[in-house]
Design an enzyme around this catalytic site. Structure first.
Site, short mmCIF file in Angstrom:
data_model
loop_
_atom_site.label_atom_id
_atom_site.label_comp_id
_atom_site.label_asym_id
_atom_site.label_seq_id
_atom_site.Cartn_x
_atom_site.Cartn_y
_atom_site.Cartn_z
N GLU A 83 -3.60 3.10 56.90
CA GLU A 83 -3.40 3.05 58.42
C GLU A 83 -3.70 4.47 58.89
O GLU A 83 -4.24 4.76 60.07
CB GLU A 83 -2.04 2.61 58.93
CG GLU A 83 -2.33 2.10 60.48
CD GLU A 83 -1.19 1.46 61.10
OE1 GLU A 83 -1.17 0.13 61.02
OE2 GLU A 83 -0.14 1.81 61.36
N GLY B 226 4.61 4.55 63.85
CA GLY B 226 5.51 3.48 63.41
C GLY B 226 5.45 3.58 61.73
O GLY B 226 6.51 3.20 61.51
N ARG B 227 4.40 4.03 61.10
CA ARG B 227 4.63 3.95 59.81
C ARG B 227 5.49 5.28 59.34
O ARG B 227 5.55 5.17 58.02
CB ARG B 227 3.32 4.01 59.21
CG ARG B 227 2.31 5.25 59.87
CD ARG B 227 0.95 4.88 59.22
NE ARG B 227 0.04 5.93 60.07
CZ ARG B 227 -0.58 5.87 61.04
NH1 ARG B 227 -0.11 4.75 62.16
NH2 ARG B 227 -1.14 6.68 61.73
N GLU C 39 3.67 -10.35 67.61
CA GLU C 39 4.38 -11.07 66.50
C GLU C 39 5.90 -10.83 66.61
O GLU C 39 6.66 -11.82 66.49
CB GLU C 39 4.00 -10.63 64.98
CG GLU C 39 2.71 -10.72 64.95
CD GLU C 39 1.64 -9.54 65.09
OE1 GLU C 39 0.42 -9.65 64.68
OE2 GLU C 39 1.92 -9.03 65.95
N HIS D 42 0.10 -6.38 32.45
CA HIS D 42 -0.20 -7.87 32.18
C HIS D 42 -0.86 -8.52 33.21
O HIS D 42 -1.15 -9.76 33.28
CB HIS D 42 1.02 -8.68 31.78
CG HIS D 42 1.84 -8.35 30.51
ND1 HIS D 42 1.79 -8.67 29.28
CD2 HIS D 42 2.79 -7.18 30.60
CE1 HIS D 42 2.36 -7.93 28.38
NE2 HIS D 42 2.77 -7.23 29.11
N LYS E 28 -6.80 -7.53 67.75
CA LYS E 28 -5.62 -7.99 68.90
C LYS E 28 -6.41 -8.35 70.04
O LYS E 28 -5.91 -9.50 70.69
CB LYS E 28 -4.63 -6.76 68.97
CG LYS E 28 -3.96 -6.50 67.75
CD LYS E 28 -2.95 -5.24 68.10
CE LYS E 28 -2.15 -4.69 67.14
NZ LYS E 28 -1.22 -3.89 67.29
N LYS F 251 8.29 -0.46 69.20
CA LYS F 251 8.06 0.74 69.84
C LYS F 251 7.61 0.50 71.54
O LYS F 251 8.41 0.83 72.24
CB LYS F 251 6.90 1.72 69.37
CG LYS F 251 6.93 2.96 70.07
CD LYS F 251 5.89 3.88 69.08
CE LYS F 251 5.65 5.30 69.96
NZ LYS F 251 4.96 6.04 68.96
#
Length: 515
Positions: A335, A249-250, A194, A365, A477, A188
């Site tokens: 978030e 973003g999400r 990253e 399991h 950050k 964005k």
């Protein structure tokens, strides 16, 4: 461009209904967009449900939904609306921000995506670079749809690069063909650490394989709200797709962030994905609370928090195709609502529980022992698909066993078992939802994801949380920058000043890493 949506919400408005009529609308089994929600095993009485709907109205949930739909700044900390639902508004019904309809620019992006799908030839590999919301949604969708029998697919290798661990980057570059690779950089701000580091590394890889500057520019695409930064990076203007500030973003997979879905499976499939989400939007905005699936799911969790003080929830899709669904939901829920301070600065009593899960019956399991006989009560969402996702001769037999396991686990958790042997005693009364999809395709995947989006937003309103900001992710950050510099230099970290950003414990760990 048509929505190609044969489905419609089963709910209708009840704004003029009396309170008695409204109360009679509720049933523990409800449907919307052909998805069925069964809350019987939540063990919530009719009187408790009535009280929950009263609480929701007293909390202003109906008004919040109306404000959300109308484009009011429900993200009050950033003074923005949250209009991600407009990104899948295939009806093109006007959605206004300050009297400006945002649907024309969204429709233009759809046209550009469709045009790119038609031009996308000779591509063997796509490297999608993004992290968080720029990664989880498209990764989930591309992975899930790859299981759909006979889906129209280009068969490209879709590589999702998120982490800055160079091992993941190397793993992708070892398999990709530089002459026929396209790169989509999604950020964005176009400043995400990253993403920019990985994008530079991939560009360097293209250069190392003798790709010219022109060829690299043709191979690069970007999805961003910061067009100048993308152009400065070397992305051609025609290859940049907009990302608006009112999209969190999400909640962004419905934008051009979802390009890999269209490029791999075609624009029609991409539209079906949007259409499924749009059907749930219509349901969420028009259904009375008593028939509103996202609201019912939110209230069930709200009830279990108040009654059992639950700290975590499990989401178990009985479909391998949805293995990544709990990972996507973790970001969406935690978030959005993982906060201790409410919208008005108050300390909260409740907020988002920890979300975990994986595909059933594998999960049985793994950690189901804890779900059945552990000290904590952990509500569960069981997600099942009516039709098998295989054409193998064994498909029906395997799918019947899969569904039987899903139903059996829900029953065992709800009812338990009494035994004189303590090790064989199951307490039961472990609450769960059962969600049933008719099949898993692009439409129902979109509908399922939108259903949980609105459930998350409804929970935020009930808890009085802003579900659209994420201030808590910023501190780490900021602290990473001086730590990286300390790792880079031979001098000792600055621990003298009162406002030193590196504490003694971290300084010792830096020294350990530099040995």
């Amino acid at each position: 461009m048509s929505s190609k949506n044969p489905h419609s919400s089963t709910a209708s408005t009840a704004s003029t209904a009396s309170s008695t009529t409204i109360a009679s609308l509720f049933s523990p089994i409800q449907s919307a967009a052909d998805i069925t929600l069964d809350t019987v095993y939540q063990n919530i009485s009719a009187s408790s449900w009535k009280q929950l709907f009263t609480q929701a109205r007293q909390a202003g949930l109906e008004e919040f939904i109306a404000d959300f739909q109308s484009g009011k700044p429900v993200n009050q900390s950033e003074k923005r609306p949250a209009l991600h639902f407009a990104l899948r508004n295939l009806s093109k019904t006007p959605v206004l921000i300050q009297d400006q309809d945002i649907m024309p620019p969204i429709a233009k992006v759809w046209q550009r995506i469709e045009a790119l799908c038609n031009q996308w030839v000779g591509v063997t590999d796509v490297i999608h670079i993004g992290i968080g919301g720029s990664d989880f949604g498209p990764r989930l969708a591309v992975q899930a749809l790859s299981y759909v029998p006979h889906i129209n697919s280009r068969g490209m290798r879709m590589h999702f690069l998120a982490n800055i661990d160079s091992a993941g980057l190397a793993h992708i570059l070892e398999r990709a063909h530089p002459n026929s690779t396209r790169v989509i950089v999604v950020s964005k701000s176009f400043t995400t650490l990253e993403t920019t580091l990985n994008a530079k590394a991939v560009v360097d890889w293209l250069k190392a394989h003798n790709r010219t500057q022109t060829q690299i520019a043709q191979a690069l695409f970007a999805v961003t709200a910061n067009v100048p930064a993308a152009e400065q990076f070397g992305v051609a203007a025609d290859n940049i797709f907009p990302f608006w500030e009112w999209v969190g973003g999400r909640y962004s997979v419905w934008s051009a962030v979802g390009l890999p879905i269209a490029l791999q499976y075609g624009f029609d499939t991409y539209q079906e994905f949007l259409a499924g989400a749009h059907a749930i939007d219509q349901h969420f905005f028009t259904a009375p609370l008593e028939q509103n699936l996202p609201v019912i799911m939110a209230l069930a969790l709200f009830y279990q928090q108040e009654k059992h003080h639950i700290q975590s929830i499990a989401v178990i899709p009985y479909a391998d195709a949805l293995e990544d669904f709990p990972k996507w939901l973790q970001q969406l829920d935690m978030e959005s609502n993982g906060k201790r301070i409410g919208r008005h600065g108050q300390l909260l009593k409740y907020s988002c529980p920890v979300v975990f899960g994986s595909a059933g019956s594998n999960a049985q399991h793994s950690y189901f022992q804890l779900l059945h006989q552990g000290l904590d009560i952990i509500p569960i969402d069981f997600i099942a698909v009516r039709e098998p996702m295989s054409k193998l001769p064994e498909a029906q037999t395997h799918h019947r066993q899969l569904l039987a396991n899903c139903l059996a686990q829900a029953q065992a958790l709800a009812n338990g078992k009494t035994s004189d042997n303590p090790n064989e005693d199951y307490p039961g009364k472990r609450p769960s939802n059962f969600l049933l999809l008719p099949k898993l395709n692009a439409f129902y995947l979109g509908a399922l994801m939108a259903l949980y989006e609105h459930r998350t937003v409804a929970l935020g309103a009930l808890w009085d949380i802003n579900s659209f900001d994420q201030p808590g992710v910023e501190l780490g950050k900021v602290l990473a920058k001086p730590i990286e510099q300390a790792l880079l230099t031979s001098s000792e970290p600055n621990l003298i000043s009162a406002d030193a950003t590196i504490d003694a414990v971290t300084a010792a760990r830096i020294a350990l890493l530099k040995k």
